[in-house]
Design a protein around this motif. Structure first.
Motif, PDB file in Angstrom:
ATOM      1  N   GLY A   4      30.994  45.612  -8.867  1.00 15.78           N
ATOM      2  CA  GLY A   4      29.815  46.109  -8.175  1.00 15.78           C
ATOM      3  C   GLY A   4      30.186  46.999  -7.005  1.00 15.78           C
ATOM      4  O   GLY A   4      29.433  47.899  -6.637  1.00 15.78           O
ATOM      5  N   ALA A   5      31.362  46.757  -6.407  1.00 16.28           N
ATOM      6  CA  ALA A   5      31.819  47.560  -5.273  1.00 16.28           C
ATOM      7  C   ALA A   5      32.396  48.888  -5.767  1.00 16.28           C
ATOM      8  O   ALA A   5      33.168  48.921  -6.721  1.00 16.28           O
ATOM      9  CB  ALA A   5      32.874  46.792  -4.486  1.00 16.28           C
ATOM     10  N   PHE A   6      32.041  49.974  -5.103  1.00 18.06           N
ATOM     11  CA  PHE A   6      32.524  51.289  -5.514  1.00 18.06           C
ATOM     12  C   PHE A   6      34.029  51.449  -5.283  1.00 18.06           C
ATOM     13  O   PHE A   6      34.717  52.121  -6.041  1.00 18.06           O
ATOM     14  CB  PHE A   6      31.779  52.387  -4.746  1.00 18.06           C
ATOM     15  CG  PHE A   6      30.367  52.567  -5.192  1.00 18.06           C
ATOM     16  CD1 PHE A   6      30.072  53.169  -6.414  1.00 18.06           C
ATOM     17  CD2 PHE A   6      29.310  52.130  -4.409  1.00 18.06           C
ATOM     18  CE1 PHE A   6      28.760  53.341  -6.837  1.00 18.06           C
ATOM     19  CE2 PHE A   6      27.997  52.289  -4.824  1.00 18.06           C
ATOM     20  CZ  PHE A   6      27.725  52.894  -6.033  1.00 18.06           C
ATOM     21  N   TYR A   7      34.537  50.810  -4.225  1.00 20.01           N
ATOM     22  CA  TYR A   7      35.936  51.029  -3.864  1.00 20.01           C
ATOM     23  C   TYR A   7      36.686  49.702  -3.755  1.00 20.01           C
ATOM     24  O   TYR A   7      37.567  49.539  -2.922  1.00 20.01           O
ATOM     25  CB  TYR A   7      36.018  51.782  -2.531  1.00 20.01           C
ATOM     26  CG  TYR A   7      35.103  52.988  -2.469  1.00 20.01           C
ATOM     27  CD1 TYR A   7      35.390  54.118  -3.225  1.00 20.01           C
ATOM     28  CD2 TYR A   7      33.955  52.978  -1.684  1.00 20.01           C
ATOM     29  CE1 TYR A   7      34.537  55.226  -3.185  1.00 20.01           C
ATOM     30  CE2 TYR A   7      33.115  54.074  -1.634  1.00 20.01           C
ATOM     31  CZ  TYR A   7      33.404  55.190  -2.397  1.00 20.01           C
ATOM     32  OH  TYR A   7      32.573  56.273  -2.362  1.00 20.01           O
ATOM     33  N   GLY A   8      36.339  48.742  -4.620  1.00 18.72           N
ATOM     34  CA  GLY A   8      36.907  47.410  -4.522  1.00 18.72           C
ATOM     35  C   GLY A   8      38.405  47.342  -4.730  1.00 18.72           C
ATOM     36  O   GLY A   8      39.056  46.412  -4.261  1.00 18.72           O
ATOM     37  N   TYR A   9      38.993  48.307  -5.437  1.00 18.80           N
ATOM     38  CA  TYR A   9      40.426  48.282  -5.704  1.00 18.80           C
ATOM     39  C   TYR A   9      41.234  48.945  -4.596  1.00 18.80           C
ATOM     40  O   TYR A   9      42.465  48.868  -4.573  1.00 18.80           O
ATOM     41  CB  TYR A   9      40.722  48.972  -7.037  1.00 18.80           C
ATOM     42  CG  TYR A   9      40.589  50.481  -7.016  1.00 18.80           C
ATOM     43  CD1 TYR A   9      41.695  51.282  -6.777  1.00 18.80           C
ATOM     44  CD2 TYR A   9      39.367  51.094  -7.229  1.00 18.80           C
ATOM     45  CE1 TYR A   9      41.580  52.668  -6.756  1.00 18.80           C
ATOM     46  CE2 TYR A   9      39.234  52.461  -7.221  1.00 18.80           C
ATOM     47  CZ  TYR A   9      40.342  53.254  -6.978  1.00 18.80           C
ATOM     48  OH  TYR A   9      40.228  54.614  -6.961  1.00 18.80           O
ATOM     49  N   MET A  10      40.567  49.616  -3.652  1.00 14.99           N
ATOM     50  CA  MET A  10      41.260  50.403  -2.639  1.00 14.99           C
ATOM     51  C   MET A  10      41.518  49.616  -1.357  1.00 14.99           C
ATOM     52  O   MET A  10      40.759  48.722  -0.991  1.00 14.99           O
ATOM     53  CB  MET A  10      40.436  51.637  -2.276  1.00 14.99           C
ATOM     54  CG  MET A  10      40.309  52.677  -3.366  1.00 14.99           C
ATOM     55  SD  MET A  10      39.369  54.094  -2.727  1.00 14.99           S
ATOM     56  CE  MET A  10      39.474  55.202  -4.134  1.00 14.99           C
ATOM     57  N   GLY A  11      42.588  49.966  -0.680  1.00 16.12           N
ATOM     58  CA  GLY A  11      42.782  49.535   0.690  1.00 16.12           C
ATOM     59  C   GLY A  11      42.052  50.511   1.588  1.00 16.12           C
ATOM     60  O   GLY A  11      42.291  51.720   1.527  1.00 16.12           O
TER      61      GLY A  11
END
Length: 423
Positions: free
Chosen positions: A76-83
């Motif tokens: 659901g998060a657009f940038y969940g994989y990013m630091g």
């Protein structure tokens, strides 16, 4: 995404379908962005076999179907994989930034592996029955994985564990009356679902969630984790709890104590209902339509958070109003009740099975009344179609909590007036 499908029909008896799709999402890193999803299904139209001709006047239609496939859910998060870095941590008047999200480049699609087997029957062109069994394994669940706060974070988005859902769905549709002026159709459906956790994070077998939930392998996902209430001591008015300490064989000690701190919390009941469904009636008379829908849920439990606040422990009687069932509290030796002496200053725990309540419900979900303008009326208005509808939602709500505890928790009603116009 890319998508393809093959459909095959042989002699209106045997059907086969296969599909494949490959989807990519920028909510995942380039290394994990793409997912492959597919399905296969088949149906045997049994009633079209020649040997079924003898029973066709009564058993009009029979279909046996099955399917298996996999689909995916993206984060659901657009940038969940990013630091990520954020701003606003200013220091001595100078602008400052900080790490606001932990990176997880290995984040990937959550996948559901679905098996469905169904049977459809039609009797005398008036009674229609559908029965379906399903089994769903959800793997690589998207979940905020807790981590030590010493890292500067409380959690990060990861793929953790596996869930299994299996159950049956049943639908009965009947055409009670069918005539040019009057029609009445009823639809009853029910679902029984069994949910359990198959795997958690690595070798983890259980995780305590919040104040009164536990995630444990082999148990439903929505399982309560509380100290087991054992009633009220009729001589002292104090609340009793089972110790529930475990021996080497895992057996629980069912001795009672009035000291809540000595009792151990255990997995206790589940929020998931055993059966849920609805009942709908659709009635039409000439230009008028009437629709009524009821829904129900049986066998589930809920945690009465409000009860933990309004059932005073002896230290909050000046802060909260008491519930009406406080009239049945313990008051003198010999009283048999489930509510302790409110003067007892031995503060107990809110995470108690005392507040895990049966949650059987019945709801009159909606009532819709409609009027379809007649052709001669439409001609005068120069319209192709005109329909007026009035809908009332949530007209009635009954639950075991409201009945057994005498509590009138509020629920909202809504009213809608709609117009459909076709030019």
């Amino acid at each position: 995404g890319f998508f393809g499908r093959i459909n095959y029909d042989y002699n209106n008896k045997y059907y086969f379908s296969a599909s494949y799709r490959r989807d990519g999402s920028c909510r995942l890193s380039r290394e994990s962005r793409w997912g492959d999803f597919w399905s296969v299904s088949g149906m045997w139209h049994l009633s079209n076999e020649s040997f079924m001709n003898a029973v066709k006047p009564v058993l009009n239609d029979v279909k046996i179907r099955a399917s298996y496939g996999v689909n995916g859910n993206q984060p659901g998060a657009f940038y969940g994989y990013m630091g990520l870095y954020s701003y606003g941590q200013n220091y001595m008047g100078a602008a400052g930034s900080y790490e606001s999200a932990q990176a997880n480049p290995g984040l990937k699609w959550e996948k559901n592996y679905n098996l469905n087997i169904g049977l459809d029957l039609a009797f005398i062109n008036r009674i229609f029955v559908s029965l379906e069994y399903y089994n769903r394994d959800t793997k690589d669940l998207l979940y905020n994985r807790p981590i030590s706060a010493t890292t500067g974070f409380l959690n990060y988005l990861a793929n953790i564990g596996q869930l299994n859902n299996k159950g049956v769905e049943f639908e009965l549709r009947t055409i009670n009356f069918a005539s040019p002026d009057f029609n009445w159709t009823s639809v009853l459906n029910l679902t029984h679902n069994r949910n359990k956790i198959v795997a958690l994070d690595g070798d983890m077998t259980q995780s305590i969630e919040g104040s009164w939930f536990i995630h444990k392998i082999g148990l439903p996902y929505n399982s309560f984790y509380v100290k087991e209430f054992a009633g009220v001591d009729p001589m002292t008015g104090k609340a009793l709890y089972y110790l529930n300490t475990q021996d080497e064989q895992g057996n629980y000690n069912k001795e009672k104590t009035d000291d809540a701190s000595k009792a151990q919390a255990i997995p206790y009941k589940s929020a998931d209902p055993k059966i849920s469904g609805g009942f709908t009636n659709i009635i039409s008379y000439k230009w008028f339509d009437l629709g009524l829908t009821f829904t129900y849920s049986l066998g589930g439990y809920s945690f009465d958070k409000t009860g933990t606040l309004i059932e005073t422990d002896g230290s909050q009687e000046k802060s909260y109003n008491l519930p009406v069932y406080a009239l049945d509290r313990w008051q003198k030796p010999g009283d048999i009740t489930t509510m302790k002496d409110i003067r007892d200053r031995n503060v107990t725990t809110g995470a108690s099975s005392r507040f895990v309540q049966k949650n059987n419900t019945l709801q009159w979900s909606s009532l819709t009344m409609s009027y379809n303008f007649r052709p001669e009326q439409l001609k005068k208005l120069h319209l192709s179609g005109l329909r007026l509808s009035f809908t009332m939602n949530d007209l009635f709500y009954w639950s075991t909590i409201r009945q057994e505890r005498g509590l009138d928790y509020p629920y909202s009603r809504s009213f809608n007036l709609t117009t459909n116009i076709i030019f």
